[in-house]
Motif scaffolding. Sequence first.
Motif, short mmCIF file in Angstrom:
data_model
loop_
_atom_site.label_atom_id
_atom_site.label_comp_id
_atom_site.label_asym_id
_atom_site.label_seq_id
_atom_site.Cartn_x
_atom_site.Cartn_y
_atom_site.Cartn_z
N PRO A 183 0.81 -1.23 0.00
CA PRO A 183 0.00 0.00 0.00
C PRO A 183 0.84 1.27 0.00
O PRO A 183 0.38 2.31 -0.48
CB PRO A 183 -0.82 -0.12 1.29
CG PRO A 183 -0.87 -1.58 1.59
CD PRO A 183 0.47 -2.09 1.15
N LEU A 184 2.04 1.21 0.53
CA LEU A 184 2.94 2.36 0.54
C LEU A 184 3.18 2.84 -0.88
O LEU A 184 3.18 4.05 -1.16
CB LEU A 184 4.25 1.96 1.22
CG LEU A 184 5.41 2.97 1.18
CD1 LEU A 184 5.04 4.23 1.95
CD2 LEU A 184 6.67 2.32 1.75
N LEU A 185 3.38 1.90 -1.82
CA LEU A 185 3.64 2.27 -3.20
C LEU A 185 2.35 2.42 -4.01
O LEU A 185 2.21 3.34 -4.81
CB LEU A 185 4.54 1.22 -3.86
CG LEU A 185 5.98 1.17 -3.34
CD1 LEU A 185 6.79 0.13 -4.09
CD2 LEU A 185 6.64 2.54 -3.47
N GLU A 186 1.40 1.53 -3.80
CA GLU A 186 0.16 1.58 -4.59
C GLU A 186 -0.63 2.86 -4.34
O GLU A 186 -1.32 3.36 -5.24
CB GLU A 186 -0.71 0.37 -4.27
CG GLU A 186 -0.12 -0.94 -4.76
CD GLU A 186 -0.94 -2.16 -4.36
OE1 GLU A 186 -0.74 -3.21 -4.94
OE2 GLU A 186 -1.81 -2.03 -3.47
N SER A 187 -0.53 3.41 -3.15
CA SER A 187 -1.26 4.63 -2.80
C SER A 187 -0.62 5.88 -3.40
O SER A 187 -1.25 6.95 -3.44
CB SER A 187 -1.29 4.79 -1.28
OG SER A 187 0.03 5.04 -0.79
N GLY A 188 0.63 5.74 -3.83
CA GLY A 188 1.38 6.90 -4.30
C GLY A 188 2.20 7.55 -3.21
O GLY A 188 3.02 8.43 -3.48
N GLU A 194 7.78 -4.03 -13.78
CA GLU A 194 7.40 -2.62 -13.83
C GLU A 194 6.83 -2.30 -15.20
O GLU A 194 7.21 -2.88 -16.22
CB GLU A 194 8.61 -1.73 -13.53
CG GLU A 194 9.01 -1.74 -12.07
CD GLU A 194 9.96 -0.61 -11.73
OE1 GLU A 194 9.55 0.56 -11.85
OE2 GLU A 194 11.11 -0.91 -11.33
N GLY A 195 5.90 -1.36 -15.21
CA GLY A 195 5.25 -0.99 -16.46
C GLY A 195 3.90 -1.64 -16.63
O GLY A 195 3.19 -1.38 -17.61
N GLY A 196 3.51 -2.46 -15.67
CA GLY A 196 2.20 -3.07 -15.71
C GLY A 196 1.21 -2.22 -14.93
O GLY A 196 1.25 -0.99 -14.99
N ASN A 197 0.36 -2.87 -14.14
CA ASN A 197 -0.58 -2.12 -13.31
C ASN A 197 0.12 -1.67 -12.02
O ASN A 197 1.25 -2.09 -11.73
CB ASN A 197 -1.82 -2.97 -13.02
CG ASN A 197 -1.49 -4.28 -12.33
OD1 ASN A 197 -0.74 -4.30 -11.35
ND2 ASN A 197 -2.05 -5.38 -12.83
N PRO A 198 -0.53 -0.81 -11.22
CA PRO A 198 0.13 -0.31 -10.01
C PRO A 198 0.61 -1.40 -9.06
O PRO A 198 1.67 -1.26 -8.44
CB PRO A 198 -0.95 0.57 -9.37
CG PRO A 198 -1.77 1.04 -10.52
CD PRO A 198 -1.81 -0.12 -11.48
N ALA A 207 7.33 -5.31 -8.26
CA ALA A 207 8.63 -5.33 -8.94
C ALA A 207 9.62 -4.38 -8.27
O ALA A 207 10.80 -4.71 -8.10
CB ALA A 207 8.45 -4.97 -10.41
N ARG A 208 9.16 -3.19 -7.88
CA ARG A 208 10.07 -2.23 -7.23
C ARG A 208 10.57 -2.76 -5.89
O ARG A 208 11.75 -2.61 -5.57
CB ARG A 208 9.35 -0.90 -7.01
CG ARG A 208 9.22 -0.03 -8.24
CD ARG A 208 8.68 1.35 -7.86
NE ARG A 208 9.63 2.10 -7.03
CZ ARG A 208 9.32 3.24 -6.40
NH1 ARG A 208 8.09 3.74 -6.48
NH2 ARG A 208 10.24 3.86 -5.68
#
Length: 331
Positions: free
Chosen positions: A61-66, A212-216, A222-223
């Motif tokens: 969620p840290l990354l998916e939320s932005g 990376e480059g797919g969905n969030p 990947a990150r």
Amino acid sequence: MTEVNEGAVDLVEMIRGGRVESVHRGHAVICDGAGEIVEAWGDPSVIIYPRSSCKMMQALPLLESGAGRDLTQRQLALACASHQGAAVHTSTVAAWLHDLGLGESDLRCGAHMPYSDDAKADLIRAGEAACQLHNNCSGKHAGFLTLSRHLGAGPDYVEPDHPVQLAVRRAFEEVTGMESPGYGIDGCSAPNFATRLDALGAAMGRFARAREGGNPREDAMARLTAAMAAEPVLVAGEGRACTDLMRAMGGKAAVKTGAEAVFIAIIPELDRGIAVKIVDGGTRASEAVIATLLVRLGVLPAEAPVARRLTQGPITNARGKVTGGYEVRLA
């Protein structure tokens, strides 16, 4: 749902004087990027607490939320870490908190002495007490604070009904592909959600397939995987199994231990995820099994010192005499 001691098989034997002295029983599973079981030992349907082996899922969620869009690889590695409280760990977490306008007192992980012998000795010589920065989970908690700030939520981010932990649970259940049957409170005070071992392995397989480059979500997976593999010292520390294994594999895989003898691996180039649980909680056995499986899959050189150390020993006594070793049994 199977309890952890049911269906376990002998996985690691401890040998002394040519005789089996003790045996560690457990379960292990290898899954592909679709979450399907490729190979298994014991009963992969056992319900376990993944403990710290699932930190990369807690960081989704840290990354998916932005909230973590601008975080560095070093910060992301620490968000997934069970570090040893060395200066490289505590200083990086402290700087992260400073960037948020927060400090050590905003953490909710509690304090314990650093696992690093050097860091522990430095504190003792200075007559200082350990603080929450030394907690092996302080990086994960810095990530929780980053997400909490982004969500405009309150300071008690470890409470199970806090927006941060609700987001973590959603991500955890979606990536494992099952509803968690409940949670326990981890050593760092955050909830740790139970799941089946094969669901944990499936989640690691999905991390392995993500690019990376797919969905969030795939971007986030990947990150986080790349950050762990690129910064092995931040994930654990010098002399620790996670760090030594990832170094020996040259970035081909990310691995993560968890308390009570859980261990996972994410292997992108093979589209494989691994999950291991040893019933008696013996970390030496989970390390032996994960190393054996990594050698078996060809990503860890069998001749690497860490592979030999974790899968064979030797076990030595206080005088340095070899007294025994390990034998891993994976039929």
